[in-house]
Design an enzyme around this catalytic site. Sequence first.
Site, mmCIF file in Angstrom:
data_model
loop_
_atom_site.group_PDB
_atom_site.id
_atom_site.type_symbol
_atom_site.label_atom_id
_atom_site.label_comp_id
_atom_site.label_asym_id
_atom_site.label_seq_id
_atom_site.Cartn_x
_atom_site.Cartn_y
_atom_site.Cartn_z
ATOM 1 N N ASP A 163 0.857 -1.191 0.000
ATOM 2 C CA ASP A 163 0.000 0.000 0.000
ATOM 3 C C ASP A 163 0.897 1.248 0.000
ATOM 4 O O ASP A 163 2.109 1.152 0.106
ATOM 5 C CB ASP A 163 -0.936 -0.007 1.217
ATOM 6 C CG ASP A 163 -0.167 0.103 2.535
ATOM 7 O OD1 ASP A 163 0.828 -0.617 2.694
ATOM 8 O OD2 ASP A 163 -0.542 0.920 3.401
ATOM 9 N N HIS A 167 1.704 -8.617 -3.594
ATOM 10 C CA HIS A 167 0.655 -7.616 -3.380
ATOM 11 C C HIS A 167 1.362 -6.266 -3.222
ATOM 12 O O HIS A 167 1.630 -5.820 -2.117
ATOM 13 C CB HIS A 167 -0.133 -7.983 -2.118
ATOM 14 C CG HIS A 167 -1.343 -7.142 -1.893
ATOM 15 N ND1 HIS A 167 -2.562 -7.407 -2.472
ATOM 16 C CD2 HIS A 167 -1.541 -6.021 -1.155
ATOM 17 C CE1 HIS A 167 -3.443 -6.508 -2.097
ATOM 18 N NE2 HIS A 167 -2.853 -5.646 -1.285
ATOM 19 N N ASP A 223 1.713 -17.440 -4.673
ATOM 20 C CA ASP A 223 2.293 -16.243 -5.293
ATOM 21 C C ASP A 223 1.232 -15.522 -6.117
ATOM 22 O O ASP A 223 1.318 -15.479 -7.342
ATOM 23 C CB ASP A 223 3.500 -16.666 -6.146
ATOM 24 C CG ASP A 223 4.157 -15.477 -6.826
ATOM 25 O OD1 ASP A 223 4.056 -14.350 -6.296
ATOM 26 O OD2 ASP A 223 4.761 -15.676 -7.909
ATOM 27 N N GLU A 237 2.115 -9.903 0.439
ATOM 28 C CA GLU A 237 2.469 -8.486 0.393
ATOM 29 C C GLU A 237 3.974 -8.345 0.651
ATOM 30 O O GLU A 237 4.663 -9.341 0.933
ATOM 31 C CB GLU A 237 1.664 -7.702 1.447
ATOM 32 C CG GLU A 237 1.774 -6.199 1.234
ATOM 33 C CD GLU A 237 0.666 -5.383 1.909
ATOM 34 O OE1 GLU A 237 -0.252 -5.969 2.509
ATOM 35 O OE2 GLU A 237 0.734 -4.147 1.806
HETATM 36 O O1 9MR Z 1 -3.826 -3.476 -0.230
HETATM 37 C C1 9MR Z 1 -4.052 -3.468 1.169
HETATM 38 C C2 9MR Z 1 -2.840 -4.009 1.909
HETATM 39 O O2 9MR Z 1 -1.748 -3.171 1.705
HETATM 40 C C3 9MR Z 1 -3.133 -4.202 3.382
HETATM 41 O O3 9MR Z 1 -2.091 -4.887 4.027
HETATM 42 C C4 9MR Z 1 -4.424 -4.976 3.549
HETATM 43 C C5 9MR Z 1 -4.827 -5.157 5.006
HETATM 44 O O4 9MR Z 1 -5.126 -3.951 5.576
HETATM 45 O O5 9MR Z 1 -5.470 -4.344 2.861
HETATM 46 C C6 9MR Z 1 -5.268 -4.268 1.470
HETATM 47 O O6 9MR Z 1 -6.352 -3.627 0.900
HETATM 48 C C7 9MR Z 1 -7.506 -4.413 0.797
HETATM 49 C C8 9MR Z 1 -8.564 -3.874 1.740
HETATM 50 O O7 9MR Z 1 -8.154 -3.963 3.079
HETATM 51 C C9 9MR Z 1 -9.871 -4.627 1.565
HETATM 52 N N1 9MR Z 1 -10.294 -4.617 0.195
HETATM 53 C C10 9MR Z 1 -9.311 -5.147 -0.755
HETATM 54 C C11 9MR Z 1 -8.029 -4.372 -0.642
HETATM 55 C C12 9MR Z 1 -7.002 -4.835 -1.662
HETATM 56 O O8 9MR Z 1 -6.848 -6.194 -1.685
HETATM 57 O O1 9MR Z 2 2.516 -6.622 8.994
HETATM 58 C C1 9MR Z 2 1.253 -6.532 9.622
HETATM 59 C C2 9MR Z 2 0.866 -7.887 10.146
HETATM 60 O O2 9MR Z 2 1.761 -8.290 11.148
HETATM 61 C C3 9MR Z 2 -0.557 -7.846 10.677
HETATM 62 O O3 9MR Z 2 -0.949 -9.148 11.032
HETATM 63 C C4 9MR Z 2 -1.485 -7.288 9.615
HETATM 64 C C5 9MR Z 2 -2.930 -7.182 10.055
HETATM 65 O O4 9MR Z 2 -3.079 -6.229 11.027
HETATM 66 O O5 9MR Z 2 -1.037 -6.006 9.199
HETATM 67 C C6 9MR Z 2 0.231 -6.009 8.631
HETATM 68 O O6 9MR Z 2 0.591 -4.724 8.320
HETATM 69 C C7 9MR Z 2 0.113 -4.184 7.101
HETATM 70 C C8 9MR Z 2 -0.275 -2.748 7.405
HETATM 71 O O7 9MR Z 2 -1.398 -2.743 8.231
HETATM 72 C C9 9MR Z 2 -0.517 -1.919 6.174
HETATM 73 N N1 9MR Z 2 0.591 -2.003 5.261
HETATM 74 C C10 9MR Z 2 0.904 -3.365 4.867
HETATM 75 C C11 9MR Z 2 1.231 -4.216 6.079
HETATM 76 C C12 9MR Z 2 1.647 -5.634 5.666
HETATM 77 O O8 9MR Z 2 0.600 -6.409 5.224
#
Ligand code: 9MR
Ligand code: 9MR
Length: 547
Positions: free
Chosen positions: A163, A473, A519, A528
């Site tokens: 993100d 991701h 993947d 991600e």
């Molecule tokens: O792309 C988002 C990712 O970076 C975050 O780790 C994740 C959890 O917060 O959320 C992803 O965004 C998703 C959103 O939370 C829910 N709708 C789909 C989004 C993209 O897959």
């Molecule tokens: O890295 C984080 C992971 O340990 C947590 O379980 C998860 C759900 O809270 O969130 C991850 O952090 C995400 C962050 O919220 C948004 N940017 C992407 C991070 C990696 O997925």
Amino acid sequence: MDRYNIKNPAETKKSPFGIFIDQNGFLPCDTKKAVIPFDCEFFEIIDKKGSTVFSGETVPFGKDEASGDEVCFAEFTKFRTPGIYRVKAGGKFSALFGISDGIYGGVLDSTLKALYYLRCGCGLDEKYAGVWKHGKCHCSEAVLWEDGSVKRDVTGGWHDAGDYGRYVTAGAVAAAHLLYAFRLFPGAFTGRRVNIPQAEDMPDILAEVKYELEWLLKMQNTDGSVYHKVTTMMHAPFVMPEDDTDTLYVFPASSMAAADLTAVCALAAPIYEKYDRVFSDKLRAAAELSAGWLDAHPEFIGFTNPDGCNTGSYGQWDDNSNRFWAYEEMFTLTGDKKYSDKAEALQSRHFPPAEFGYAETGGLGIFAYLLAPHEKDETTVTKLKNELTRCAQSAKKLCDKSGYGVAMAPNDFHWGSNMTVLKRGMLFAAADIFCGTDLKQYAAAQIHYILGCDPLGISYITGIGEFRANNPHLRPAYADGVDDCIPGMVVGGPNAGLSDPFAKVAVPEGTPPMKCYADVTDSYSLNEITIYWNSPAVFLLAFLNGN
Ligand code: 9MR
Ligand code: 9MR
Ligand code: ZN
């Protein structure tokens, strides 16, 4: 889900290889091993022409619990001749791997350069970024969440992950991993150039970290409080960063952010002194300002997302280890015993001692104290070293029990499990350098797992290895239309929780924990990338490269 609109291949690819090995390779002196997940008696090492250069009997292991595999090993530590090879056994092959001095250098370069590709607030020039170039992103001022009439310049720093958010605690910890890598293994960075822009003449790793630190400084308020994050309200669609033009908000301050900023600025100030005096002074002043704020605000100020915001929250239940880290760094910076006393007092709050972030940061506090160039309390030194040793010994037991040599119990496979692996590698490195316990090969084994000695035979670092993660991701990697992913990115890895809807589709029910991975772009809980999954890799590779 339309807003995201990701198109994935219908099927996830399986490894074309039947024998699993670190697809980067080994130093001539390393313990060398491939894992064979089927029964066979003999193995060979073959060169690129197919000629046998080494052969031996396999060593049986039995069942690896976390993967469910019955495995045996091809051990060839004695074979030291530099070159590029495959393992062959039972009519199957491994991916190519190398043996050479400096084998870790290429991966070190690319995991470090990965952070450059995540720079925000600037464009990525073709000269540095090649086909992964992009336009200027997120350059507008951000609106203060608590007062819509106030705007702030908080441009710069690294995108956190797949993100486009920028979060202080995550950023401070990632920067600290890199700074400690430089501090402890400076030799690994001598002459290491990864083609990034920099104004002053300093090692590239410091130039890259400076880019993040300059942003962190902008997140500090005049009273020393520190804003927790800057993001849009909702995660962007899968577009290039320059096309994510929603309003940016600066969200409220937290005490974790203040503590982590204090810590990383205090750590950084003396490191930059030699290269950029003015910057070093700024860091020192910032550390002192936020340390003062922490003193004046002993209570925990957490963070939760306001209604309507879905970007990362990086919430925590307490800030004990963050404050501990901050005070140990302040002691190291100033020599003032009031700080080490405060750190000592915090220890009674029982946080995990040897964790390296993003939330629990006790281990970074231990680094600070052990490295402090001041008169120290010998009892505390011994106690902290004992903590490192104890934690490293229990991680070592996990490795010995694992068929893949990785320091993970079957129930350790959560979101971002590759970070856990890499941080256990950091722990082995720390016990090795601070306590004199020879754990280098245990540290190396964690990198071997990440680079392909795992039950899926996949390299979890983009761009490295014949069979590797290529669809993380990661918004720009998807939106840029380039087939090859931006290299050097560590993906999250197996997560038995299958914590997003796409993971549940991609991974069949009942899959063993160490195989709960796919993947595919849309699975954020498996695939991600983040800055703080890359940074422990840089630390570990610098240790392996520089020792
Ligand atoms: O792309 C988002 C990712 O970076 C975050 O780790 C994740 C959890 O917060 O959320 C992803 O965004 C998703 C959103 O939370 C829910 N709708 C789909 C989004 C993209 O897959
Ligand atoms: O890295 C984080 C992971 O340990 C947590 O379980 C998860 C759900 O809270 O969130 C991850 O952090 C995400 C962050 O919220 C948004 N940017 C992407 C991070 C990696 O997925
Ligand atoms: Zn940006």
